[in-house]
Design a protein around this motif. Structure first.
Motif, PDB file in Angstrom:
ATOM      1  N   LYS A 155       9.299   8.188  12.259  1.00 30.25           N
ATOM      2  CA  LYS A 155       8.674   8.922  11.158  1.00 30.25           C
ATOM      3  C   LYS A 155       7.171   9.102  11.328  1.00 30.25           C
ATOM      4  CE  LYS A 155      12.024   7.805   7.527  1.00 30.25           C
ATOM      5  NZ  LYS A 155      12.246   7.169   6.207  1.00 30.25           N
ATOM      6  N   SER A 156       6.542   8.181  12.012  1.00 29.94           N
ATOM      7  CA  SER A 156       5.086   8.216  12.161  1.00 29.94           C
ATOM      8  C   SER A 156       4.692   7.280  13.289  1.00 29.94           C
ATOM      9  CB  SER A 156       4.402   7.770  10.861  1.00 29.94           C
ATOM     10  OG  SER A 156       4.716   6.407  10.587  1.00 29.94           O
ATOM     11  N   ILE A 157       3.415   7.360  13.682  1.00 27.22           N
ATOM     12  CA  ILE A 157       2.929   6.431  14.699  1.00 27.22           C
ATOM     13  C   ILE A 157       2.976   5.004  14.170  1.00 27.22           C
ATOM     14  CG2 ILE A 157       0.794   5.631  15.795  1.00 27.22           C
ATOM     15  CD1 ILE A 157       0.316   8.317  16.862  1.00 27.22           C
ATOM     16  N   GLU A 158       2.698   4.815  12.867  1.00 29.68           N
ATOM     17  CA  GLU A 158       2.772   3.480  12.296  1.00 29.68           C
ATOM     18  C   GLU A 158       4.187   2.922  12.402  1.00 29.68           C
ATOM     19  OE1 GLU A 158      -0.727   5.465  10.382  1.00 29.68           O
ATOM     20  OE2 GLU A 158       1.335   6.047  10.794  1.00 29.68           O
ATOM     21  N   ALA A 159       5.179   3.756  12.059  1.00 32.08           N
ATOM     22  CA  ALA A 159       6.572   3.313  12.155  1.00 32.08           C
ATOM     23  C   ALA A 159       6.945   3.037  13.608  1.00 32.08           C
ATOM     24  CB  ALA A 159       7.497   4.370  11.563  1.00 32.08           C
ATOM     25  N   TYR A 160       6.500   3.907  14.522  1.00 37.76           N
ATOM     26  CA  TYR A 160       6.780   3.708  15.950  1.00 37.76           C
ATOM     27  C   TYR A 160       6.184   2.391  16.430  1.00 37.76           C
ATOM     28  CZ  TYR A 160       6.408   4.439  21.018  1.00 37.76           C
ATOM     29  OH  TYR A 160       6.475   4.305  22.373  1.00 37.76           O
ATOM     30  N   TYR A 161       4.951   2.118  16.018  1.00 35.12           N
ATOM     31  CA  TYR A 161       4.290   0.887  16.455  1.00 35.12           C
ATOM     32  C   TYR A 161       5.042  -0.329  15.943  1.00 35.12           C
ATOM     33  CZ  TYR A 161       0.719  -2.719  17.001  1.00 35.12           C
ATOM     34  OH  TYR A 161       0.062  -3.866  17.348  1.00 35.12           O
TER      35      TYR A 161
ATOM     36  N   ILE B  45       8.924  17.878   5.496  1.00 31.69           N
ATOM     37  CA  ILE B  45       7.600  18.004   4.883  1.00 31.69           C
ATOM     38  C   ILE B  45       7.621  19.071   3.797  1.00 31.69           C
ATOM     39  CG2 ILE B  45       5.211  18.731   5.301  1.00 31.69           C
ATOM     40  CD1 ILE B  45       5.432  17.407   8.064  1.00 31.69           C
ATOM     41  N   ALA B  46       8.321  20.185   4.070  1.00 26.41           N
ATOM     42  CA  ALA B  46       8.379  21.273   3.098  1.00 26.41           C
ATOM     43  C   ALA B  46       9.071  20.863   1.801  1.00 26.41           C
ATOM     44  CB  ALA B  46       9.095  22.478   3.711  1.00 26.41           C
ATOM     45  N   GLU B  47       9.875  19.794   1.873  1.00 25.31           N
ATOM     46  CA  GLU B  47      10.641  19.370   0.701  1.00 25.31           C
ATOM     47  C   GLU B  47       9.921  18.350  -0.167  1.00 25.31           C
ATOM     48  OE1 GLU B  47      14.184  17.950   2.518  1.00 25.31           O
ATOM     49  OE2 GLU B  47      14.837  19.939   3.212  1.00 25.31           O
ATOM     50  N   VAL B  48       8.794  17.791   0.316  1.00 21.66           N
ATOM     51  CA  VAL B  48       8.065  16.807  -0.489  1.00 21.66           C
ATOM     52  C   VAL B  48       7.021  17.517  -1.337  1.00 21.66           C
ATOM     53  CG1 VAL B  48       8.423  15.048   1.269  1.00 21.66           C
ATOM     54  CG2 VAL B  48       6.288  16.355   1.262  1.00 21.66           C
TER      55      VAL B  48
ATOM     56  N   SER C 287       0.813  -1.218   0.000  1.00 17.79           N
ATOM     57  CA  SER C 287       0.000   0.000   0.000  1.00 17.79           C
ATOM     58  C   SER C 287       0.844   1.263   0.000  1.00 17.79           C
ATOM     59  CB  SER C 287      -0.922   0.013   1.226  1.00 17.79           C
ATOM     60  OG  SER C 287      -1.623   1.237   1.299  1.00 17.79           O
ATOM     61  N   GLU C 288       0.522   2.170  -0.912  1.00 18.41           N
ATOM     62  CA  GLU C 288       1.187   3.475  -0.908  1.00 18.41           C
ATOM     63  C   GLU C 288       0.820   4.271   0.335  1.00 18.41           C
ATOM     64  OE1 GLU C 288       0.160   5.323  -4.593  1.00 18.41           O
ATOM     65  OE2 GLU C 288       1.764   4.316  -5.696  1.00 18.41           O
ATOM     66  N   TRP C 289      -0.292   3.894   0.981  1.00 23.11           N
ATOM     67  CA  TRP C 289      -0.697   4.572   2.220  1.00 23.11           C
ATOM     68  C   TRP C 289       0.084   4.042   3.415  1.00 23.11           C
ATOM     69  CZ3 TRP C 289      -3.702   8.750   2.024  1.00 23.11           C
ATOM     70  CH2 TRP C 289      -4.469   8.949   0.876  1.00 23.11           C
ATOM     71  N   GLY C 290       0.697   2.873   3.246  1.00 24.54           N
ATOM     72  CA  GLY C 290       1.445   2.291   4.350  1.00 24.54           C
ATOM     73  C   GLY C 290       2.751   3.030   4.578  1.00 24.54           C
TER      74      GLY C 290
ATOM     75  N   GLY D  52      -1.162  15.105   4.594  1.00 24.62           N
ATOM     76  CA  GLY D  52      -1.009  13.809   5.228  1.00 24.62           C
ATOM     77  C   GLY D  52       0.202  13.738   6.134  1.00 24.62           C
ATOM     78  N   GLU D  53       1.328  14.325   5.678  1.00 23.75           N
ATOM     79  CA  GLU D  53       2.550  14.306   6.486  1.00 23.75           C
ATOM     80  C   GLU D  53       2.378  15.143   7.753  1.00 23.75           C
ATOM     81  OE1 GLU D  53       5.173  12.438   6.057  1.00 23.75           O
ATOM     82  OE2 GLU D  53       4.325  11.550   4.258  1.00 23.75           O
ATOM     83  N   ARG D  54       1.691  16.296   7.619  1.00 19.01           N
ATOM     84  CA  ARG D  54       1.446  17.120   8.820  1.00 19.01           C
ATOM     85  C   ARG D  54       0.559  16.377   9.806  1.00 19.01           C
ATOM     86  NH1 ARG D  54       1.523  21.745   5.289  1.00 19.01           N
ATOM     87  NH2 ARG D  54      -0.714  21.524   4.913  1.00 19.01           N
TER      88      ARG D  54
END
Length: 595
Positions: A303-309, A340-343, A141-144, A350-352
């Motif tokens: 990087k994110s809560i998903e990555a942390y989990y 975020i400013a560079e993407v 998933s690109e959302w993953g 979504g990143e914010r």
């Protein structure tokens, strides 16, 4: 078809399925496509290993990393499953293909790059297939948080064998990602089974960085078992590993810049160890299947809560107590906003949102686990009893006035100086620099005193986290969009004040030591396990988990039949290791007498 319960007991040594395992296995045996979202440590691999033994043909397992496949191969072979890997790192590829064509494999592990090729598809047509198992399915998933483009190429392979059931497995997928996995892999919506995301054996703790090295040294001193420390850069890995090694603990480094042979050697040493610490970038971890990791520490923001989990989920996969401790700084959030400013602009919102979710996790005075589980769509209780805030509830203070003073000082000094200088102005500390700049005549010079002085540093951290302040290219502070609400619109700034942390004695952090009771029989069994593991060239946990050894020490079986009744002792391991462990139990009892 063989009875699944019989296979569960004979091969894996368990009387009962755990959680949703039976539900998943039944769907697979009925030939139905399934997506199983199960937390790490919940026994996902059994959900395809058991059907592979019960059904005719070979189960093809698609897995993202060679090291992970080899770990899973060792574990499968240890319980008597006929398994093989077909990767670029294997020197027995011809033999593996022959075994596959002969129908002599229950499991064949491959990477998505190989599985998606037309030539490999032709090979699969030469022998019956029982199941497609797609491990780490969030990679499709690109959302993953861990997107792998090659996973997107699996659908044509799956559709080429419409009669073969497909089982996708992941521990980390929010609702959006789950929907995408179903669509990309052609699994119907009613094939979704979500076991939940809670890992109750993990104690979550989050602390602002002060002296990161000292904080992690203290953590390591409390945790006697294996651990992973995540640093954010390769240089950070090298530096931190060197400092931690000075404690006398075995410390290994791992990052993509190391020589591949060194990386492989360090990973193998960690997997085989019962107490080593690896300091690594996030490149490390997905490729290991080590169940006895007792702690995971983050030396910076993930990087994110998903990555942390997912990263914290590498702790305590054996179900024993484990710790996940995150050390964060306001500069982590400043750097994340710069990234975020560079993407591309389409990804900004979504990143914010991901960054704001992390901000809520580190700032909360409430239950950490509740925030984690709510992020994945669950409705957990208000408290969990096993995170830092639940175990030692923090205090809170309204720091709005100090925050307004800090912002005023940043503005009046021209939005060009760093935190330390602004703090000195607020405290009225005269210096050559403040005299030269004429800042001692400002109205903000010396306006913070008494109890407010202790709040300056945490206020600065909170303002950076909330984007009220940003660090410019020269390290000075300037206003962000969150400044105006605090200065002009009455927005409040509340600080969470964690209780003072008492340093615990070594090995007493969680009761997570392998042998908290100090049982000499357990230590003798552990020594025998090390000996057997070295002889077989496998990690000790492949022989038996600590929980199995504790059960042996507690129940003291005197026969193979009694040993077979201990959970985790299947027929293959009983035959291979049973007599050796019974000998240890018998010899210790003869030496010391019975209790």
């Amino acid at each position: 078809m063989i009875d699944p319960a019989e296979i569960l007991h004979r091969t894996f040594g368990f009387v009962d399925f755990r959680g949703v395992q039976r539900q998943v296995v039944d769907r697979v045996l009925e030939g139905r496509h399934t997506l199983a979202v199960m937390p790490t440590g919940a026994g996902k691999s059994l959900c395809y290993q058991l059907p592979a033994l019960a059904m005719e043909g070979t189960c093809l397992v698609v897995s993202p990393l060679i090291a992970l496949m080899h770990d899973q191969l060792r574990a499968a072979e240890a319980v008597g499953i006929r398994a093989a890997t077909l990767t670029s790192a294997d020197d027995n590829r011809d033999e593996t293909i022959q075994r596959f064509r002969a129908g002599a494999l229950d499991l064949l592990y491959v990477a998505p790059e190989r599985a998606s090729g037309e030539g490999f598809r032709n090979l699969l047509r030469q022998t019956p297939l029982s199941l497609f198992a797609i491990d780490e399915a969030h990679c499709v998933s690109e959302w993953g948080h861990d997107f792998r483009p090659d996973y997107r190429l699996l659908r044509p392979l799956l559709d080429s064998f419409p009669e073969v059931p497909r089982l996708a497995l992941t521990a980390t997928a929010d609702a959006h990602t789950r929907a995408d996995i179903l669509e990309q892999l052609g699994i119907p919506a009613d094939g979704l089974i979500v076991a939940g995301f809670d890992r109750p054996n993990i104690r979550y703790a989050i602390t602002p960085r002060e002296n990161t090295t000292r904080q992690i040294i203290d953590l390591i001193a409390e945790q006697p078992g294996p651990g992973i420390v995540y640093a954010q850069t390769r240089n950070g890995v090298e530096t931190l590993a060197e400092k931690l090694a000075a404690t006398g603990r075995t410390v290994l480094a791992y990052h993509a810049g190391l020589d591949p042979a060194v990386r492989r050697r360090n990973q193998a040493a960690f997997v085989a160890s019962e107490d080593a610490v690896v300091v690594a970038t996030i490149a490390f971890g997905m490729g290991i299947d080590k169940p006895d990791v007792r702690f995971v520490a983050h030396a910076g923001l993930p990087k994110s809560i998903e990555a942390y989990y997912q990263e914290t989920g590498r702790a305590g996969r054996d179900g024993d107590p484990a710790v996940a401790h995150l050390f964060w700084g306001a500069d982590d959030f400043a750097r994340a906003r710069q990234r975020i400013a560079e993407v591309e602009p389409a990804r900004h919102a979504g990143e914010r949102a991901r960054l704001n979710a992390l901000g809520a996790l580190v700032e909360t005075a409430g239950c950490r686990r509740r925030i984690l589980l709510k992020h994945f769509g669950e409705d957990p209780p208000e408290t969990c009893g096993n995170c830092d805030n639940c175990l030692s509830p923090p205090g809170a203070v309204d720091a709005t006035v100090v925050a307004q003073k800090f912002l005023s000082a940043v503005f009046r000094t021209g939005q060009m100086f760093g935190t330390g200088y602004v703090e000195s102005i607020l405290l009225g500390q005269s210096s050559e620099r403040s005299l030269m700049n004429g800042h001692e005549s400002l109205s903000v010079f010396g306006i913070v005193e008494g109890d407010e002085a202790a709040l300056i540093k945490p206020v600065a951290r909170a303002l950076l986290l909330r984007d009220a302040l940003r660090a410019n290219a020269h390290g000075g502070l300037e206003f962000g969009p969150g400044a105006r609400p605090i200065l002009k619109e009455g927005a409040r700034v509340e600080l969470v004040l964690p209780p003072k942390r008492e340093r615990r004695r070594k090995g007493r952090g969680t009761g997570a030591g392998a042998n908290p009771a100090g049982d000499p029989l357990f230590e003798a069994l552990r020594a025998k396990r090390r000996e057997l593991a070295q002889a077989a060239s496998v990690p000790p946990y492949v022989v038996f988990h600590d929980a199995v050894l504790r059960a042996m020490a507690s129940e003291r079986p005197r026969s193979l039949d009694a040993l077979a009744r201990i959970p985790g002792v299947g027929a293959r391991k009983l035959e291979a290791y049973g007599a050796a462990f019974l000998e240890v139990i018998g010899s210790l009892e003869l030496a010391g007498g019975e209790d």
